[in-house]
Scaffold this motif. Structure first.
Motif, PDB file in Angstrom:
ATOM      1  N   THR A   8       0.847  -1.175   0.000  1.00 22.78           N
ATOM      2  CA  THR A   8       0.000   0.000   0.000  1.00 22.78           C
ATOM      3  C   THR A   8       0.882   1.223   0.000  1.00 22.78           C
ATOM      4  N   ALA A   9       0.395   2.277  -0.608  1.00 18.62           N
ATOM      5  CA  ALA A   9       1.145   3.529  -0.632  1.00 18.62           C
ATOM      6  C   ALA A   9       1.238   4.067   0.790  1.00 18.62           C
ATOM      7  N   PRO A  10       2.380   4.689   1.125  1.00 14.53           N
ATOM      8  CA  PRO A  10       2.503   5.246   2.464  1.00 14.53           C
ATOM      9  C   PRO A  10       1.476   6.354   2.683  1.00 14.53           C
ATOM     10  N   GLN A  11       0.990   6.438   3.907  1.00 10.84           N
ATOM     11  CA  GLN A  11       0.031   7.476   4.242  1.00 10.84           C
ATOM     12  C   GLN A  11       0.708   8.839   4.142  1.00 10.84           C
ATOM     13  N   GLN A  12       0.064   9.779   3.490  1.00 10.59           N
ATOM     14  CA  GLN A  12       0.586  11.132   3.380  1.00 10.59           C
ATOM     15  C   GLN A  12       0.237  11.884   4.659  1.00 10.59           C
ATOM     16  N   ALA A  13       1.239  12.494   5.271  1.00 10.25           N
ATOM     17  CA  ALA A  13       0.986  13.275   6.475  1.00 10.25           C
ATOM     18  C   ALA A  13       0.090  14.458   6.102  1.00 10.25           C
ATOM     19  N   SER A  14      -0.882  14.745   6.940  1.00  7.87           N
ATOM     20  CA  SER A  14      -1.829  15.791   6.604  1.00  7.87           C
ATOM     21  C   SER A  14      -2.186  16.624   7.821  1.00  7.87           C
ATOM     22  N   PRO A  15      -2.258  17.930   7.632  1.00  4.84           N
ATOM     23  CA  PRO A  15      -2.665  18.791   8.739  1.00  4.84           C
ATOM     24  C   PRO A  15      -4.180  18.899   8.831  1.00  4.84           C
ATOM     25  N   PHE A  16      -4.905  18.173   7.995  1.00  2.00           N
ATOM     26  CA  PHE A  16      -6.329  18.400   7.844  1.00  2.00           C
ATOM     27  C   PHE A  16      -7.201  17.545   8.749  1.00  2.00           C
ATOM     28  N   SER A  17      -6.653  16.995   9.802  1.00  6.41           N
ATOM     29  CA  SER A  17      -7.449  16.205  10.737  1.00  6.41           C
ATOM     30  C   SER A  17      -7.667  17.010  12.019  1.00  6.41           C
ATOM     31  N   PHE A  18      -8.300  18.174  11.867  1.00  7.73           N
ATOM     32  CA  PHE A  18      -8.546  19.052  13.005  1.00  7.73           C
ATOM     33  C   PHE A  18      -9.952  19.616  12.880  1.00  7.73           C
ATOM     34  N   GLU A  19     -10.442  20.134  13.964  1.00  5.23           N
ATOM     35  CA  GLU A  19     -11.735  20.814  13.955  1.00  5.23           C
ATOM     36  C   GLU A  19     -11.518  22.227  13.427  1.00  5.23           C
ATOM     37  N   PRO A  20     -12.296  22.670  12.438  1.00  6.12           N
ATOM     38  CA  PRO A  20     -12.156  24.048  11.954  1.00  6.12           C
ATOM     39  C   PRO A  20     -12.396  25.039  13.087  1.00  6.12           C
ATOM     40  N   TYR A  21     -11.709  26.143  13.021  1.00  6.22           N
ATOM     41  CA  TYR A  21     -11.848  27.163  14.048  1.00  6.22           C
ATOM     42  C   TYR A  21     -13.254  27.750  13.978  1.00  6.22           C
ATOM     43  N   CYS A  59      -0.286  38.766   5.022  1.00  6.65           N
ATOM     44  CA  CYS A  59       0.415  38.624   3.753  1.00  6.65           C
ATOM     45  C   CYS A  59       1.784  39.289   3.833  1.00  6.65           C
ATOM     46  N   GLU A  60       2.818  38.539   3.442  1.00  4.87           N
ATOM     47  CA  GLU A  60       4.178  39.093   3.481  1.00  4.87           C
ATOM     48  C   GLU A  60       4.397  40.111   2.371  1.00  4.87           C
ATOM     49  N   THR A  61       3.528  40.156   1.376  1.00  6.61           N
ATOM     50  CA  THR A  61       3.668  41.096   0.275  1.00  6.61           C
ATOM     51  C   THR A  61       2.938  42.406   0.542  1.00  6.61           C
ATOM     52  N   CYS A  62       1.652  42.306   0.923  1.00 10.61           N
ATOM     53  CA  CYS A  62       0.862  43.542   1.081  1.00 10.61           C
ATOM     54  C   CYS A  62       0.422  43.809   2.520  1.00 10.61           C
ATOM     55  N   GLY A  63       0.555  42.823   3.400  1.00  8.28           N
ATOM     56  CA  GLY A  63       0.244  43.035   4.816  1.00  8.28           C
ATOM     57  C   GLY A  63      -1.195  42.804   5.227  1.00  8.28           C
ATOM     58  N   VAL A  64      -2.084  42.458   4.295  1.00 12.82           N
ATOM     59  CA  VAL A  64      -3.483  42.230   4.681  1.00 12.82           C
ATOM     60  C   VAL A  64      -3.644  40.848   5.312  1.00 12.82           C
ATOM     61  N   GLU A  65      -4.788  40.650   5.952  1.00 10.92           N
ATOM     62  CA  GLU A  65      -5.086  39.357   6.573  1.00 10.92           C
ATOM     63  C   GLU A  65      -5.210  38.284   5.497  1.00 10.92           C
ATOM     64  N   ILE A  66      -4.574  37.147   5.730  1.00  9.20           N
ATOM     65  CA  ILE A  66      -4.669  36.025   4.799  1.00  9.20           C
ATOM     66  C   ILE A  66      -6.030  35.348   4.934  1.00  9.20           C
ATOM     67  N   GLY A  67      -6.516  35.235   6.143  1.00 10.20           N
ATOM     68  CA  GLY A  67      -7.834  34.642   6.384  1.00 10.20           C
ATOM     69  C   GLY A  67      -7.726  33.284   7.055  1.00 10.20           C
ATOM     70  N   ILE A  68      -8.613  33.054   7.988  1.00 10.97           N
ATOM     71  CA  ILE A  68      -8.607  31.821   8.776  1.00 10.97           C
ATOM     72  C   ILE A  68      -8.804  30.591   7.893  1.00 10.97           C
ATOM     73  N   ARG A  69      -9.798  30.614   7.020  1.00  7.20           N
ATOM     74  CA  ARG A  69     -10.091  29.433   6.201  1.00  7.20           C
ATOM     75  C   ARG A  69      -8.968  29.136   5.217  1.00  7.20           C
ATOM     76  N   ARG A  70      -8.349  30.162   4.650  1.00  7.89           N
ATOM     77  CA  ARG A  70      -7.217  29.932   3.745  1.00  7.89           C
ATOM     78  C   ARG A  70      -6.053  29.314   4.517  1.00  7.89           C
ATOM     79  N   LEU A  71      -5.805  29.807   5.722  1.00 10.15           N
ATOM     80  CA  LEU A  71      -4.722  29.248   6.541  1.00 10.15           C
ATOM     81  C   LEU A  71      -5.027  27.822   6.973  1.00 10.15           C
ATOM     82  N   GLU A  72      -6.290  27.516   7.196  1.00  7.86           N
ATOM     83  CA  GLU A  72      -6.629  26.133   7.534  1.00  7.86           C
ATOM     84  C   GLU A  72      -6.419  25.222   6.324  1.00  7.86           C
ATOM     85  N   ALA A  73      -6.695  25.746   5.137  1.00  9.13           N
ATOM     86  CA  ALA A  73      -6.488  24.954   3.924  1.00  9.13           C
ATOM     87  C   ALA A  73      -5.006  24.795   3.620  1.00  9.13           C
ATOM     88  N   ARG A  74      -4.227  25.835   3.883  1.00 10.95           N
ATOM     89  CA  ARG A  74      -2.783  25.814   3.631  1.00 10.95           C
ATOM     90  C   ARG A  74      -2.087  26.548   4.787  1.00 10.95           C
TER      91      ARG A  74
END
Length: 146
Positions: free
Chosen positions: A6-19, A110-125
């Motif tokens: 079987t293919a090795p399990q890919q480590a994932s940060p996505f096993s959490f409760e959304p904020y 954002c390191e480029t413009c300084g605005v908020e990246i967003g909670i859901r975007r950060l949870e996705a990545r």
């Protein structure tokens, strides 16, 4: 009877409760910082465990097959596994950088413009360092130049 690999399990940060978002809540407050600290640390630990499993697997499975086809197959499998681990090593570095920006109070902006990246975007990545607009512009520039 043949053994099925079987293919090795890919480590994932996505096993959490959304904020749970609350109207009027301050962006990157202590609860949000802790939420992302847990996500990043868990993800890093999962990736590190996968690295250890790979090392042990390669040590245990390494064999000097007399058949050149068997040797080639094993070398190909090991090569693919090592490429995957190299990508994960780079991801671990990005996770460590994200943890550092978290500790300095810069995470989520954002390191480029300084605005908020967003909670859901950060949870996705969780390692995102740019807002979606700046990232899209960077990708368009990259596509045009290369």
């Amino acid at each position: 009877m043949t053994e099925t690999k079987t293919a090795p399990q890919q480590a994932s940060p996505f096993s959490f409760e959304p904020y749970p978002l609350v109207a009027g809540e301050e962006y990157m407050n202590e609860a949000q910082v802790e939420h992302f600290r847990n996500i990043l640390k868990t993800w890093k630990a999962d990736l590190m465990a996968e690295v250890d499993r790979t090392v042990h697997h390669m040590q245990d499975e390494a064999a000097n097959f007399p058949d050149p086809n068997d040797r080639a197959t094993q070398e190909s499998e090991f090569s693919l596994e090592l490429r995957t681990r190299d990508r994960e090593r780079k991801l671990i570095k990005k996770i460590e950088e994200s943890l550092e920006t978290l500790e300095h109070g810069e995470y989520g902006f954002c390191e480029t413009c300084g605005v908020e990246i967003g909670i859901r975007r950060l949870e996705a990545r969780p390692t995102a360092s740019q807002c979606i607009d700046c990232k899209t512009l960077d990708e368009l520039r990259e596509k045009q130049l290369g």
